[in-house]
Enzyme design. Structure first.
Site, PDB file in Angstrom:
ATOM      1  N   ASP A 204      30.332  43.160  41.885  1.00  7.47           N
ATOM      2  CA  ASP A 204      30.786  41.881  42.426  1.00  7.47           C
ATOM      3  C   ASP A 204      32.305  41.826  42.570  1.00  7.47           C
ATOM      4  O   ASP A 204      32.839  41.074  43.393  1.00  7.47           O
ATOM      5  CB  ASP A 204      30.299  40.750  41.511  1.00  7.47           C
ATOM      6  CG  ASP A 204      30.835  39.389  41.921  1.00  7.47           C
ATOM      7  OD1 ASP A 204      30.445  38.911  43.001  1.00  7.47           O
ATOM      8  OD2 ASP A 204      31.651  38.811  41.177  1.00  7.47           O
ATOM      9  N   LEU A 285      32.786  31.845  42.913  1.00  8.68           N
ATOM     10  CA  LEU A 285      33.430  31.525  44.192  1.00  8.68           C
ATOM     11  C   LEU A 285      34.115  32.732  44.831  1.00  8.68           C
ATOM     12  O   LEU A 285      34.754  32.601  45.864  1.00  8.68           O
ATOM     13  CB  LEU A 285      34.461  30.411  43.996  1.00  8.68           C
ATOM     14  CG  LEU A 285      33.880  29.049  43.573  1.00  8.68           C
ATOM     15  CD1 LEU A 285      34.993  28.075  43.249  1.00  8.68           C
ATOM     16  CD2 LEU A 285      32.981  28.477  44.649  1.00  8.68           C
ATOM     17  N   ARG A 286      33.964  33.899  44.183  1.00 10.04           N
ATOM     18  CA  ARG A 286      34.634  35.083  44.732  1.00 10.04           C
ATOM     19  C   ARG A 286      34.133  35.404  46.133  1.00 10.04           C
ATOM     20  O   ARG A 286      34.907  35.785  47.008  1.00 10.04           O
ATOM     21  CB  ARG A 286      34.438  36.273  43.794  1.00 10.04           C
ATOM     22  CG  ARG A 286      35.302  37.473  44.151  1.00 10.04           C
ATOM     23  CD  ARG A 286      35.189  38.593  43.144  1.00 10.04           C
ATOM     24  NE  ARG A 286      35.937  38.307  41.940  1.00 10.04           N
ATOM     25  CZ  ARG A 286      35.422  38.281  40.720  1.00 10.04           C
ATOM     26  NH1 ARG A 286      34.135  38.516  40.548  1.00 10.04           N
ATOM     27  NH2 ARG A 286      36.167  38.027  39.674  1.00 10.04           N
ATOM     28  N   GLY A 287      32.844  35.224  46.371  1.00 11.98           N
ATOM     29  CA  GLY A 287      32.285  35.494  47.693  1.00 11.98           C
ATOM     30  C   GLY A 287      32.893  34.617  48.767  1.00 11.98           C
ATOM     31  O   GLY A 287      33.257  35.091  49.850  1.00 11.98           O
TER      32      GLY A 287
END
Length: 350
Positions: A204, A285-287
């Protein structure tokens, strides 16, 4: 008679057939390193290493402070080591020189000291000075750090690499002595899924995930083989064939880097990006952040200052496919699943 070292010829990036996902992900990451690197998973012998080296070869040279082990910029404090920044702020003249963008290969057997660098404790205690032997992270600053078979690398080292790539700094602490230096690089990992996957929490952390497969079309395979034979026989001739395309790509990357700070993305598109992430149950919220950054880089590379839905469509699978929760009973490819939700949210008609 002094012999000059012959420059090693690198296969031209624009001459590589197929593998569009990998090439796009690499181009966008050198346009905006904040995207967070690329994980390239695919079959053996599909040109992963060749493509990465070909991209590095095409990048324009950078200005560095002469003899600085961290490739510090002579003009931009953000890319300076602490010692160089102190000299810069004191108004001292910094000698500079041109240098190819560094590409550092990290071997699988590397120790943490080899990667991060070491502090000479004896010198610190006896002479009272901080003596630091830079590691691979220092050499990779402002360049590309490439880890082949990253899925076989020790998880602790992968953590160190990802932390440095995210923060832009490497900190080495030993016996109460701490030294930090800039470590801003594009992390590129490659591997074969048959040899094991990265843990999801590590996967991720990579900004983008490109999947590559062996080309099945016999005609394309023949073209690739012939191209390689021609390059090995006469590299200069093949390089000359692609010289114009290589220069155009170099100019496009330079233009995109300059345009990037001006690129805007509308609130409506940002809401839709987050809606896609929400419907796919992407953790954190990285995506959302990576999709926004990659879409801006895609627009900049196309020479536009406004992101469109088409820009997002190009990159959203690359940014999200590796962030989905795995369901062993699900037969749909994760990239296809992202595409389906994207088309639904963005109301894309076939």
């Amino acid at each position: 008679m002094v012999q000059t070292k012959e420059k090693r010829r690198v296969f031209p990036f624009t001459g590589i057939i197929g593998q569009s996902e990998m090439k796009l992900a690499l181009i966008l990451n050198v346009t905006d390193p904040r995207i967070g690197g690329v994980m390239i998973m695919g079959d053996r012998g599909t040109g992963k290493s060749t493509t990465i080296r070909a991209l590095v070869d095409i990048l324009p040279e950078i200005d560095v402070v002469t003899d600085d082990p961290f490739n510090s910029s002579p003009t931009d404090p953000e890319f300076m080591s602490e010692a160089i920044r102190e000299m810069f702020e004191a108004g001292q003249t910094l000698m500079s020189s041109k240098k190819k963008v560094p590409m550092i290969d990290l071997p699988l057997g590397a120790t943490e000291d080899r990667v991060c660098g070491t502090i000479d404790i004896e010198k610190a205690l006896t002479e009272g000075v901080k003596s630091f032997e830079p590691g691979l992270l220092a050499k990779a600053n402002r360049g590309i750090l490439y880890v082949d078979e990253v899925n076989l690398l020790d998880d602790h080292l992968v953590d160190v690499l990802l932390d440095s790539a995210a923060s832009g700094w490497n900190t080495v602490e030993r016996e109460g002595i701490s030294i930090k230096h800039p470590a801003q690089f594009v992390l590129v990992g490659s591997g074969n899924p048959e040899e094991g996957e990265l843990r999801p929490q590590l996967l991720d952390r990579f900004g983008m995930h490109a999947e590559i497969r062996t080309i099945a079309d016999p005609k394309q395979r023949v073209n690739i083989v012939q191209q390689r034979i021609d390059f090995d026989a006469n590299p200069e001739e093949l390089l000359k064939t692609y010289e114009k395309e290589q220069q155009e790509l170099r100019n496009n990357i330079l233009r995109a880097k300059e345009l990037l700070p001006e690129v805007k993305i509308s609130k409506d598109l940002r809401i839709k990006i987050s809606q896609v992430c929400s419907e796919l149950n992407v953790d954190g919220l990285r995506g959302d952040i990576v999709v926004n950054r990659a879409a801006k880089a895609a627009a900049a590379f196309d020479g536009r200052a406004e992101v469109t839905a088409e820009d997002i469509g190009k990159i959203i699978s690359l940014c999200l496919r590796h962030r989905l929760r795995r369901d062993p009973l699900d037969t749909m490819n994760s990239g296809d699943k992202v595409k389906v939700i994207f088309e639904k949210v963005f109301e894309v008609t076939a």
